[in-house]
Design a protein around this motif. Structure first.
Motif, mmCIF file in Angstrom:
data_model
loop_
_atom_site.group_PDB
_atom_site.id
_atom_site.type_symbol
_atom_site.label_atom_id
_atom_site.label_comp_id
_atom_site.label_asym_id
_atom_site.label_seq_id
_atom_site.Cartn_x
_atom_site.Cartn_y
_atom_site.Cartn_z
ATOM 1 N N HIS A 291 0.852 -1.190 0.000
ATOM 2 C CA HIS A 291 0.000 0.000 0.000
ATOM 3 C C HIS A 291 0.889 1.241 0.000
ATOM 4 N N VAL A 292 0.738 2.052 -1.052
ATOM 5 C CA VAL A 292 1.604 3.214 -1.261
ATOM 6 C C VAL A 292 0.748 4.477 -1.239
ATOM 7 N N LYS A 293 1.187 5.455 -0.456
ATOM 8 C CA LYS A 293 0.462 6.723 -0.360
ATOM 9 C C LYS A 293 0.739 7.594 -1.582
ATOM 10 N N SER A 294 -0.191 8.486 -1.860
ATOM 11 C CA SER A 294 -0.003 9.421 -2.965
ATOM 12 C C SER A 294 1.188 10.333 -2.675
ATOM 13 N N GLY A 295 2.077 10.483 -3.634
ATOM 14 C CA GLY A 295 3.249 11.331 -3.478
ATOM 15 C C GLY A 295 4.451 10.621 -2.880
ATOM 16 N N HIS B 32 14.565 19.836 -18.407
ATOM 17 C CA HIS B 32 15.387 20.325 -17.284
ATOM 18 C C HIS B 32 15.248 19.385 -16.079
ATOM 19 N N LEU B 33 14.029 18.953 -15.777
ATOM 20 C CA LEU B 33 13.826 18.049 -14.644
ATOM 21 C C LEU B 33 14.544 16.722 -14.858
ATOM 22 N N ALA C 190 15.414 16.619 -8.356
ATOM 23 C CA ALA C 190 14.385 17.371 -9.085
ATOM 24 C C ALA C 190 13.013 16.754 -8.852
ATOM 25 N N PHE C 191 12.957 15.434 -8.806
ATOM 26 C CA PHE C 191 11.683 14.761 -8.543
ATOM 27 C C PHE C 191 11.135 15.146 -7.169
ATOM 28 N N ARG C 192 12.006 15.133 -6.179
ATOM 29 C CA ARG C 192 11.562 15.451 -4.806
ATOM 30 C C ARG C 192 11.037 16.876 -4.703
ATOM 31 N N GLU C 193 11.734 17.789 -5.369
ATOM 32 C CA GLU C 193 11.422 19.214 -5.195
ATOM 33 C C GLU C 193 10.335 19.700 -6.154
ATOM 34 N N ILE D 72 8.089 17.657 -8.280
ATOM 35 C CA ILE D 72 6.835 16.883 -8.426
ATOM 36 C C ILE D 72 6.579 16.087 -7.132
ATOM 37 N N PRO D 73 6.461 16.785 -6.019
ATOM 38 C CA PRO D 73 6.294 16.072 -4.741
ATOM 39 C C PRO D 73 4.969 15.321 -4.646
ATOM 40 N N GLY D 74 3.955 15.760 -5.395
ATOM 41 C CA GLY D 74 2.654 15.105 -5.312
ATOM 42 C C GLY D 74 2.529 13.870 -6.179
ATOM 43 N N THR D 75 3.534 13.607 -7.018
ATOM 44 C CA THR D 75 3.503 12.438 -7.894
ATOM 45 C C THR D 75 4.082 11.224 -7.174
ATOM 46 N N THR D 76 3.345 10.126 -7.206
ATOM 47 C CA THR D 76 3.852 8.875 -6.634
ATOM 48 C C THR D 76 4.905 8.311 -7.579
ATOM 49 N N LYS D 77 6.065 7.959 -7.032
ATOM 50 C CA LYS D 77 7.183 7.534 -7.873
ATOM 51 C C LYS D 77 7.637 6.122 -7.495
ATOM 52 N N PHE D 78 7.728 5.264 -8.499
ATOM 53 C CA PHE D 78 8.296 3.927 -8.343
ATOM 54 C C PHE D 78 9.597 3.903 -9.136
ATOM 55 N N ILE D 79 10.698 3.661 -8.448
ATOM 56 C CA ILE D 79 12.007 3.683 -9.103
ATOM 57 C C ILE D 79 12.654 2.306 -8.971
ATOM 58 N N ILE D 80 12.692 1.581 -10.082
ATOM 59 C CA ILE D 80 13.399 0.303 -10.115
ATOM 60 C C ILE D 80 14.848 0.592 -10.463
ATOM 61 N N ALA D 81 15.764 0.027 -9.723
ATOM 62 C CA ALA D 81 17.179 0.300 -9.970
ATOM 63 C C ALA D 81 18.029 -0.894 -9.555
ATOM 64 N N GLN D 82 19.206 -0.957 -10.165
ATOM 65 C CA GLN D 82 20.197 -1.944 -9.761
ATOM 66 C C GLN D 82 21.165 -1.353 -8.741
ATOM 67 N N ARG D 83 21.295 -0.011 -8.791
ATOM 68 C CA ARG D 83 22.220 0.667 -7.870
ATOM 69 C C ARG D 83 21.483 1.063 -6.599
ATOM 70 N N VAL D 84 22.062 0.745 -5.479
ATOM 71 C CA VAL D 84 21.484 1.142 -4.197
ATOM 72 C C VAL D 84 21.414 2.658 -4.092
ATOM 73 N N SER D 85 22.410 3.347 -4.635
ATOM 74 C CA SER D 85 22.445 4.815 -4.540
ATOM 75 C C SER D 85 21.249 5.465 -5.222
#
Length: 583
Positions: A356-360, A445-446, A512-515, A517-530
Motif C-alpha cells: 500500500h503506497v500513499k499518494s506522493g 530540465h527536470l 528534481a523529482f523530490r522538489e 513533483i512532490p505530489g507524484t507517486t514515484k516507483f524507481i526500479i534500480a540496480q544501484r542502491v544509490s
C-alpha cells in the motif's frame, strides 16, 4: 472469405465491375470463332467476298470490344485488389494498436511484419486473379463447352474427358502444395526475425565481430525457404507439361475425328476451325484456372495468418461504464498473484503481493534479475491484468478505469528506451502532443536532458534517428524520462531508467523529482542502491515475493539481500557510506 468481404468495403463497385467486364470479354471471345466459321463456310468456300468483308468487320469490332473489356477488367481488378490490401493492412495495424502486452507476446515482431507485408501482397495478387481469371476461366470453359456441344457432341466429349482428367490431377496436387505454402510462410517469419535482429543490433554485431556468424545464420534461413519453395515448384511444374500434352492430344483427336466427319458430310470446315478455337480456349482457360487455384491455396495460408491478427481479441479492454478520472496517486496491491499465462496453468511470477503506497510517496524497488520487479510495476498501468487479487490506483480497481485515462495518469519509462525519428521536440510531445516549447524545456530540465540538448547546434530541433541511435544510452534515458514527465502523471514509474547515466546526474534527477513533483507517486526500479536509498521506502524483491520493505537504514539492519547488495556495491560493511556524497 469473411475476412476479405469485411475488408473490401469502399471498393465494392470495382469488385463487382471486374467480373462483369471479364464476362463481357468472354462473350466476345466466344463470338469470334462463330464469325470465323461463317467466313470460312459462307465466304471462302462459296467465294462470297462481301460476306468475308462484313463478317471480318464484325470480327474486328468484337476483338476491339473484347480488348476494351479486358482493359477495364484489369483496371478495376487492380483497384479492387489494391484497395483490399490497403484495408487489410489498416485493419491489422489498427488491431495491433489495441493489443495488450499479453496479446503482443503471442506474435513476434517479425511475424507481424510478415503478416502486414508479404501475406497482404499474396492476398492482393490472389484476389485480383480471382476477380479476373477466376471469373473469366470458368465462364469461358462453360460457354465454349455449350457451343461445342451445339456443333458436335461427339467431338465436344473430347474436351469433357480432358477436363475431367486435368481436374483430377489438380485435386491431387493442390492440397499438397497448400500444406507446403503454409510451412513456407512460417519460415518467412524466421527469416524476417533474423534480418530484424541483425539490423537492430548491427552495432553489437560489429563490436563482437560476428558478421560471419550472422551471414551463416541468414544463409541457413534463406536456404530453408529456397528448399521449401523448390518442393512447391517441382509439384507445380508438373502441371504445365501435362496440360500442354493434353492440349496437343485434344488438337490431334479433333483434327483426326473432325476430318472424318467433314469427309462424311456431317461437319463443315468452318465448324472444325470453330471447335479447334474452342479447344484452345477451353484448355488455356483450364490452365489459367489451375493458376488461380494455386494462388488461392498459396494465399489461404496468408489470409489465415492475417485473420489471426485481426481476429485476436485484446485481453485488456474498457469495462461497460469506465471510470474516466484517476483521483490521486495512491497505489494498492491487495494479495496479488500474477502469471504471464492467465489461464491458470502458468507458473506464478508474483505471489501474494500486499503493498500500500500513499499518494506522493517515493518507492524504490531493488532485486536480482528475474525477481519480477518489472512485472510488479507493469500491473499498475494495467499493461497486464492480475491473475488473482486486486491492483488499485487512486483507491479504484484498475480494471474499472478507461485504459486510456489510466495510462495517461500513470507514466512509465520502460527498460527498453525507445525514441522515434523526428526532432527532440517531436519525441518529447509523445508525452503531451499539445505541450508548449516552454513545457518541453521544463520537462527536459527536470530530467537533466537540457545539459546535452543545449550543446546540440539545433538544440531542441535536433533530429533523432529511428530508435535514437544518434544519441547515447544515457541521453536516450533522460529524453524518455522528460517525455514521461510531460504527461504530468499522478504515478511515475522508472524501470531501471537511469542505469546509463552517471551517479551525479542520477542524484540530480532524483532531487528534481523530490522538489518539483512532490505530489507524484514515484516507483524507481534500480540496480544501484544509490538510486533508491533516499526513497521513502524501498522494496526488496526476491523470486516474485516481497523479501523486505522499509527505509535504507531499516533494510540494512533487517534484510540480508539488501545488505549484501549494498556492501557489494560500496565495498563497505560498516555503514560508513556517505549517503549524500553524490548529491
Amino acid at each position: 472469405m469473411r475476412t476479405i468481404f469485411k475488408n473490401v468495403k469502399g471498393y465494392w463497385a470495382a469488385t463487382i465491375a471486374t467480373p462483369i467486364f471479364m464476362l463481357l470479354e468472354v462473350c466476345t471471345d466466344m463470338i469470334i470463332p462463330l464469325l470465323m466459321a461463317s467466313i470460312v463456310d459462307q465466304g471462302v468456300n462459296k467465294g462470297d467476298m462481301h460476306h468475308i468483308y462484313v463478317y471480318g468487320a464484325f470480327m474486328l469490332i468484337a476483338a476491339a470490344f473484347g480488348l476494351f473489356n479486358g482493359i477495364m477488367g484489369g483496371k478495376y481488378g487492380a483497384v479492387a485488389s489494391a484497395g483490399l490490401a490497403k484495408n487489410l493492412r489498416s485493419a491489422e495495424f489498427q488491431k495491433i494498436q489495441t493489443y495488450s502486452f499479453a496479446n503482443i507476446d503471442k506474435f513476434s515482431p517479425s511475424s507481424l511484419i510478415t503478416r502486414l507485408t508479404t501475406d497482404v501482397t499474396n492476398v492482393q495478387n490472389a484476389w485480383q486473379q480471382v476477380l479476373r481469371m477466376g471469373m473469366r476461366a470458368p465462364a469461358s470453359i462453360i460457354l465454349a463447352m455449350v457451343l461445342s456441344y451445339r456443333v458436335s457432341p461427339k467431338l465436344a466429349n473430347i474436351y469433357l474427358y480432358a477436363i475431367i482428367f486435368l481436374v483430377a490431377v489438380m485435386a491431387v496436387l493442390m492440397p499438397v502444395t497448400a500444406k507446403l505454402f503454409d510451412k513456407v510462410f512460417k519460415k518467412y517469419d524466421a527469416l524476417n526475425e533474423s534480418v530484424e535482429e541483425n539490423v537492430s543490433a548491427i552495432r553489437v554485431v560489429k563490436a563482437y565481430v560476428r558478421e560471419d556468424y550472422e551471414k551463416k545464420k541468414f544463409t541457413r534461413a534463406n536456404q530453408d525457404i529456397y528448399r521449401s519453395f523448390l518442393k512447391v515448384e517441382k509439384l507445380l511444374v508438373m502441371m504445365m507439361p501435362l496440360m500442354t500434352a493434353v492440349v496437343y492430344a485434344c488438337i490431334l483427336l479433333l483434327s483426326w475425328n473432325g476430318a472424318h466427319l467433314i469427309v462424311g458430310g456431317s461437319l463443315t470446315t468452318g465448324e472444325l476451325l470453330q471447335l479447334l478455337a474452342y479447344c484452345m480456349n477451353i484448355l488455356m482457360s483450364l490452365m489459367m484456372f489451375a493458376m488461380v487455384i494455386m494462388m488461392i491455396f498459396m494465399s489461404s495460408a496468408s489470409i489465415k495468418r492475417i485473420g489471426e491478427v485481426i481476429g485476436e481479441e485484446p485481453t485488456i479492454t474498457d469495462p461497460a461504464d469506465p471510470v474516466m478520472e484517476v483521483p490521486d496517486g495512491r497505489v494498492d496491491f491487495d494479495h496479488v498473484n500474477f502469471s504471464y499465462n492467465n489461464t491458470g496453468s502458468g507458473e506464478s511470477v508474483l505471489n501474494d503481493i500486499d503493498l500500500h503506497v500513499k499518494s506522493g510517496e517515493t518507492i524504490g524497488i531493488i532485486g536480482g534479475t528475474g525477481s519480477a520487479k518489472t512485472s510488479l510495476v507493469s500491473l499498475i498501468p494495467r499493461l497486464y491484468d492480475v491473475s488473482a487479487g486486486t491492483v488499485k490506483v487512486g483507491g479504484i480497481d484498475t480494471r474499472k478505469y478507461s485504459v486510456e485515462k489510466l495510462r495517461d495518469a500513470v507514466s512509465v519509462v520502460l527498460q527498453n528506451n525507445v525514441l522515434f525519428s523526428g526532432t527532440i521536440y517531436d519525441n518529447l510531445r509523445w508525452g503531451d502532443k499539445n505541450a508548449t516549447d516552454e513545457e518541453c524545456r521544463r520537462a527536459a530540465h527536470l530530467a537533466c536532458a537540457d545539459e546535452f540538448i543545449d550543446r546540440f547546434p539545433d538544440g531542441y530541433n535536433t533530429r533523432i534517428s529511428q530508435g535514437g541511435t544518434n544519441v547515447s544510452g544515457g541521453q536516450r534515458q533522460r529524453l524518455c524520462i522528460a517525455r514521461a514527465l510531460l504527461k504530468k502523471p499522478k504515478v511515475l514509474i522508472l524501470d531501471d531508467s537511469t542505469s546509463a547515466v552517471d551517479t551525479n546526474t542520477d542524484a540530480k534527477i532524483r532531487k528534481a523529482f523530490r522538489e518539483e513533483i512532490p505530489g507524484t507517486t514515484k516507483f524507481i526500479i534500480a540496480q544501484r542502491v544509490s538510486s533508491v536509498m533516499d526513497a521513502d521506502r524501498i522494496i526488496v524483491m526476491d523470486d516474485g515475493k516481497i523479501s523486505g520493505i522499509g527505509t535504507h537504514e531499516e533494510l540494512l539492519e533487517s534484510n540480508a539481500i539488501y545488505r549484501d547488495v549494498y556492501e557489494s556495491q560500496t565495498g563497505a560493511g560498516n555503514g560508513d557510506f556517505d549517503e549524500k556524497g553524490d548529491e
